[in-house]
Design a protein around this motif. Sequence first.
Motif, short mmCIF file in Angstrom:
data_model
loop_
_atom_site.label_atom_id
_atom_site.label_comp_id
_atom_site.label_asym_id
_atom_site.label_seq_id
_atom_site.Cartn_x
_atom_site.Cartn_y
_atom_site.Cartn_z
N LEU A 1 -34.86 56.19 -59.16
CA LEU A 1 -34.70 55.04 -58.26
C LEU A 1 -34.89 53.74 -59.01
O LEU A 1 -35.77 53.61 -59.85
N GLU A 2 -34.05 52.80 -58.68
CA GLU A 2 -34.13 51.47 -59.29
C GLU A 2 -34.09 50.43 -58.19
O GLU A 2 -33.31 50.54 -57.25
N ARG A 3 -34.94 49.45 -58.30
CA ARG A 3 -34.97 48.39 -57.30
C ARG A 3 -34.10 47.25 -57.75
O ARG A 3 -34.26 46.72 -58.85
N ARG A 4 -33.15 46.86 -56.90
CA ARG A 4 -32.25 45.76 -57.21
C ARG A 4 -32.29 44.73 -56.11
O ARG A 4 -32.62 45.04 -54.97
N GLN A 5 -31.92 43.52 -56.47
CA GLN A 5 -31.89 42.45 -55.48
C GLN A 5 -30.69 42.65 -54.56
O GLN A 5 -29.59 42.93 -55.00
N ARG A 6 -30.95 42.51 -53.27
CA ARG A 6 -29.90 42.68 -52.27
C ARG A 6 -28.89 41.55 -52.40
O ARG A 6 -29.26 40.38 -52.51
N PRO A 7 -27.60 41.86 -52.42
CA PRO A 7 -26.60 40.78 -52.52
C PRO A 7 -26.61 39.93 -51.24
O PRO A 7 -26.74 40.43 -50.14
N THR A 8 -26.51 38.63 -51.44
CA THR A 8 -26.52 37.72 -50.30
C THR A 8 -25.11 37.19 -50.06
O THR A 8 -24.38 36.89 -51.00
N PRO A 9 -24.73 37.06 -48.82
CA PRO A 9 -23.40 36.49 -48.54
C PRO A 9 -23.38 35.00 -48.84
O PRO A 9 -24.38 34.31 -48.76
N ASP A 10 -22.22 34.53 -49.22
CA ASP A 10 -22.09 33.10 -49.57
C ASP A 10 -21.94 32.21 -48.35
O ASP A 10 -22.06 30.99 -48.47
N ASP A 11 -21.69 32.79 -47.19
CA ASP A 11 -21.49 31.99 -45.99
C ASP A 11 -22.71 32.05 -45.08
O ASP A 11 -22.64 32.48 -43.94
N THR A 12 -23.85 31.62 -45.61
CA THR A 12 -25.06 31.53 -44.81
C THR A 12 -25.41 30.06 -44.62
O THR A 12 -24.84 29.18 -45.27
N LEU A 13 -26.34 29.80 -43.73
CA LEU A 13 -26.77 28.42 -43.48
C LEU A 13 -27.32 27.80 -44.75
O LEU A 13 -27.01 26.65 -45.08
N TRP A 14 -28.13 28.56 -45.51
CA TRP A 14 -28.76 28.01 -46.71
C TRP A 14 -27.72 27.73 -47.79
O TRP A 14 -27.83 26.76 -48.54
N ALA A 15 -26.69 28.58 -47.88
CA ALA A 15 -25.63 28.35 -48.87
C ALA A 15 -24.84 27.09 -48.52
O ALA A 15 -24.47 26.31 -49.40
N ARG A 16 -24.59 26.89 -47.23
CA ARG A 16 -23.87 25.66 -46.82
C ARG A 16 -24.73 24.42 -47.05
O ARG A 16 -24.22 23.38 -47.46
N LEU A 17 -26.02 24.51 -46.80
CA LEU A 17 -26.89 23.35 -47.02
C LEU A 17 -27.03 23.03 -48.50
O LEU A 17 -27.20 21.87 -48.87
N ALA A 18 -26.97 24.04 -49.35
CA ALA A 18 -27.09 23.81 -50.79
C ALA A 18 -25.88 23.08 -51.35
O ALA A 18 -25.97 22.43 -52.39
N ASP A 19 -24.75 23.17 -50.67
CA ASP A 19 -23.53 22.51 -51.14
C ASP A 19 -23.38 21.08 -50.65
O ASP A 19 -22.41 20.43 -50.97
N VAL A 20 -24.34 20.59 -49.87
CA VAL A 20 -24.25 19.23 -49.34
C VAL A 20 -24.47 18.23 -50.47
O VAL A 20 -25.40 18.35 -51.26
N GLU A 21 -23.60 17.26 -50.56
CA GLU A 21 -23.73 16.20 -51.56
C GLU A 21 -24.50 15.03 -50.97
O GLU A 21 -24.30 14.65 -49.82
#
Length: 121
Positions: free
Chosen positions: A40-60
């Motif tokens: 067993l290996e623990r990996r980081q769960r992939p996150t979708p790019d269309d989340t609230l935090w992803a949209r807020l990170a792109d704000v200029e």
Amino acid sequence: MSALSGPGNFVAGVAIGGLFGAILAGLRRGFVAVQTSDGLERRQRPTPDDTLWARLADVEYDPRYDRVLTVGLFGIAVVAFGAIPFVDPQNDSLTIRLVIVGFFGLVSGLVSLGASDATDR
């Protein structure tokens, strides 16, 4: 936490312990176990790019707001640390709160300054 807080602050200890447990559970949800040939290996769960935090990170925004935020947070730290000598020495809870607010302002100001420096390059 509730055992360390004493009988007078049992509810606060339970709340702080519960918040700490919720933070750990939230961090745990970010990982997934994957079966590999080595086990067993623990990996980081992939996150979708269309989340609230992803949209807020792109704000200029204007980079000078970073400097204003940094100065404001440092001002909060200076006021909190400067108020400690004027507080009643018998009131330990207020002194501790001022120290916590001072460290929050200081560390947050340094993080804001570092983040603005990193984006300027």
